[in-house]
Motif scaffolding. Structure first.
Motif, mmCIF file in Angstrom:
data_model
loop_
_atom_site.group_PDB
_atom_site.id
_atom_site.type_symbol
_atom_site.label_atom_id
_atom_site.label_comp_id
_atom_site.label_asym_id
_atom_site.label_seq_id
_atom_site.Cartn_x
_atom_site.Cartn_y
_atom_site.Cartn_z
ATOM 1 N N PHE A 4 6.749 3.692 -13.003
ATOM 2 C CA PHE A 4 6.801 3.669 -11.553
ATOM 3 C C PHE A 4 7.218 2.298 -11.030
ATOM 4 O O PHE A 4 8.037 2.198 -10.114
ATOM 5 C CB PHE A 4 5.423 4.058 -11.002
ATOM 6 N N THR A 83 0.308 6.406 -13.332
ATOM 7 C CA THR A 83 0.615 5.339 -12.380
ATOM 8 C C THR A 83 -0.644 4.720 -11.779
ATOM 9 O O THR A 83 -0.616 3.576 -11.365
ATOM 10 C CB THR A 83 1.502 5.844 -11.220
ATOM 11 N N GLY A 84 -1.761 5.481 -11.737
ATOM 12 C CA GLY A 84 -2.944 4.980 -11.051
ATOM 13 C C GLY A 84 -4.157 4.774 -11.932
ATOM 14 O O GLY A 84 -4.649 3.663 -12.092
ATOM 15 N N ASN B 39 0.307 -4.448 -8.802
ATOM 16 C CA ASN B 39 0.921 -3.194 -8.352
ATOM 17 C C ASN B 39 -0.043 -2.305 -7.574
ATOM 18 O O ASN B 39 -0.150 -1.110 -7.824
ATOM 19 C CB ASN B 39 1.444 -2.366 -9.520
ATOM 20 N N ASN B 42 1.224 1.057 -6.314
ATOM 21 C CA ASN B 42 1.367 2.123 -7.306
ATOM 22 C C ASN B 42 0.037 2.768 -7.628
ATOM 23 O O ASN B 42 -0.057 3.981 -7.797
ATOM 24 C CB ASN B 42 1.942 1.566 -8.608
ATOM 25 N N VAL B 43 -1.012 1.908 -7.736
ATOM 26 C CA VAL B 43 -2.333 2.431 -8.068
ATOM 27 C C VAL B 43 -2.808 3.383 -6.972
ATOM 28 O O VAL B 43 -3.314 4.478 -7.253
ATOM 29 C CB VAL B 43 -3.326 1.273 -8.281
ATOM 30 N N ILE B 45 -0.900 5.046 -4.839
ATOM 31 C CA ILE B 45 -0.077 6.255 -4.913
ATOM 32 C C ILE B 45 -0.556 7.135 -6.071
ATOM 33 O O ILE B 45 -0.680 8.356 -5.933
ATOM 34 C CB ILE B 45 1.420 5.891 -5.093
#
Lengths: 264, 262
Positions: A4, A83-84, B39, B42-43, B45
């Motif tokens: 990402f 991504t998270g 980021n 991003n986290v 999202i």
């Protein structure tokens, strides 16, 4: 590693349209995989419904919409995982390791285990079920207050045990103890307690180990373990990083049997 | 309109489940670690994707899988279907063959779709640099759950003691641990805990309770529970076995190649 981030960078470089196209390409790959993962369930249902039970599949329209929702949901979940959930779990583990403060990381481990379990819907369902079963068997009074009291005590016990398990698991990773000694020791604990615990609690206790680990907790706890093991010198992320979930499913068995021994 | 209300309800419930986790993460990040998350966008999202994904996943399960799966578990364990006319005699255990087959099939197929297992398998493949294949691991775990639940239903039918099965299982796991490659041990123990969550638990519980109500002489209090325990114990054996078979095959090809060279 982080698709990402690269994608966001490339978004600035090569322009919006191409980046969005790439994102869709990635999602469509995940969609295809999720679709493939779900085929067995529907094959099983169709086989038993049509050939064994010999009945039509009711609400075929609902089935198809439901199936599509599950596929989309699973794809989004896996995308968000990478991504998270994984990055935050690993980053926090690394920061804790660099900070080097043992009490804080142990408190974090306990809080993560306790906090994610105490409100876990699967556990609430099992605890309520166990309470009504205990009331039916005359172990407790069949009043709403007694049921509620029993159910919340059981939930609290399980949450406490999971907090304790993650804490112990983190100590193991830091010290580098081999996982099998602790697990086999735990097995002996379970077997010995089985002889002393009242019979009606045993089935519930054995099952409680399985319901504690939810879909959001598992990736976070796994990332915590792997992140710690890859930051601390001399630890191997594969042999030392995994194992936290195993502790979280073993210790509730002992705690719930202990609960049964105290309650009777 | 009801569809939309369902969506909102599930969304609220899922967010409520995530709040304690978020509170712990944010609390420690802000007050203890006091570091900026790399980021962060991003986290966030990613979290939104995870929550939305779970909501769609649960809505779909509620719509397509759970009602029919639970109905089928009830129909397959119905005394009429099983041919139990006399409520005092149990009948031969082989008369329940469809139940074992259903237990096996539903155990395997729900485990393949279990999101937490997918998560652990992805991570295992990443950190082992591909030495542990995500799909191989998932199939091994799913076979373990399938065999475990099939044996679990057999136990309910025959009314034998849960404790003996679990103790025997522990002994097998301990012996396997001694001989299996060390790289897999922790992961194998973990796979016991991750198999039983969102998809598997509701269907398996329905099967166990249905069966213990139908089989004559069964006590739901003592016999209805225990299937989840089987579903968490057998994958450990399956994953250890998977690694043992892999090692055995690698050794055999090695020996074979050496013989060729001579």
């Amino acid at each position: 590693m982080n698709d990402f981030t690269q994608r966001v960078k490339s978004l600035k470089k090569i322009g919006y349209k191409v980046a969005v196209l790439q994102l869709f390409k990635h999602l469509s790959k995940t969609l295809k995989e999720s679709f493939r993962d779900l085929i067995p369930i529907f094959a099983v249902i169709a086989f038993f419904q049509i050939l064994v039970l010999q009945q039509p599949i009711p609400n075929i329209g609902d089935m198809i919409t439901g199936f599509l929702l599950v596929v989309v949901g699973l794809s989004l979940f896996i995308y968000g995982l990478e991504t998270g959930l994984f990055p935050i779990g690993e980053n926090m583990a690394k920061d804790f390791a660099r900070k080097g403060s043992l009490p804080w990381i142990l408190l974090f481990a306990f809080a993560l285990g306790f906090g994610t379990t105490v409100a876990e819907p699967a556990l609430i369902a099992v605890a309520d079920e166990a309470a009504s079963v205990a009331a039916g068997g005359g172990k407790i009074k069949n009043t709403p207050e007694a049921l509620q009291d029993y159910s919340s005590k059981l939930r609290f016990t399980v949450a406490l045990s999971v907090g304790f398990a993650i804490l112990l698991g983190v100590i193991r990773i830091i010290k580098g103890w081999p996982v099998q000694y602790l697990i086999i020791g735990g097995y002996f604990g379970v077997v010995v307690m089985t002889y002393f615990a009242p019979e009606w609690i045993i089935g519930i206790a054995y099952d409680s180990g399985g319901v504690t680990t939810s879909t959001i907790t598992v990736p976070l706890v796994t990332a915590l373990g792997v992140g710690l093991a890859s930051t601390i010198k001399g630890r191997n992320p594969v042999t030392d990083g995994f194992g936290l979930i195993a502790f979280a499913s073993l210790s509730p068995m002992m705690f719930v049997m202990g609960f049964g021994m105290i309650m009777s | 309109m009801t569809e939309f209300m369902n969506f909102i309800d599930t969304l609220v419930l899922t967010i409520r489940d995530v709040i304690p986790i978020l509170a712990i993460l944010v609390g420690f990040q802000l007050f203890v670690l006091r570091r900026k998350i790399p980021n962060i966008k991003n986290v966030i999202i990613g979290f939104v994707f995870v929550i939305l994904g779970l909501v769609f996943f649960l809505l779909g399960l509620e719509k397509a899988l759970f009602p029919l799966g639970k109905l089928m578990a009830a129909q397959l364990t119905d005394p009429d279907f099983l041919g139990i006319h006399d409520s005092t005699t149990k009948g031969h255990w082989l008369e329940y063959s469809w139940v074992y087959l259903f237990a096996f099939a539903i155990g395997f197929s729900t485990t393949i779709a279990e999101p937490s297992l997918i998560a652990v398998a992805i991570k295992a493949q990443q950190v082992s640099a591909g030495a542990i294949a995500a799909n191989g691991l998932r199939i091994a775990v799913a076979l373990g759950v399938a065999i475990g639940i099939a044996i679990g239903t057999f136990r309910i039918v025959t009314g034998t003691s849960l404790t003996y099965y679990i103790i025997a299982g522990y002994i097998v796991v301990i012996i396997q641990t001694i001989y299996a490659p060390k790289i897999i041990t922790a992961l194998a123990y973990d796979s016991g805990g991750v198999t039983t969550s969102t998809v598997t638990v509701p269907l398996v519980t329905a099967l166990g309770l249905g069966l213990s109500h139908s089989v004559p002489g069964c006590d739901p209090l003592l016999d209805g529970f225990g299937l989840i325990a089987f579903a968490s114990l057998f994958p450990i054996m399956a994953v250890l076995g998977y690694a043992q078979i892999g090692e055995w095959r690698a050794k055999r090809t090695y020996k074979f190649n050496q013989q060729e060279d001579n």
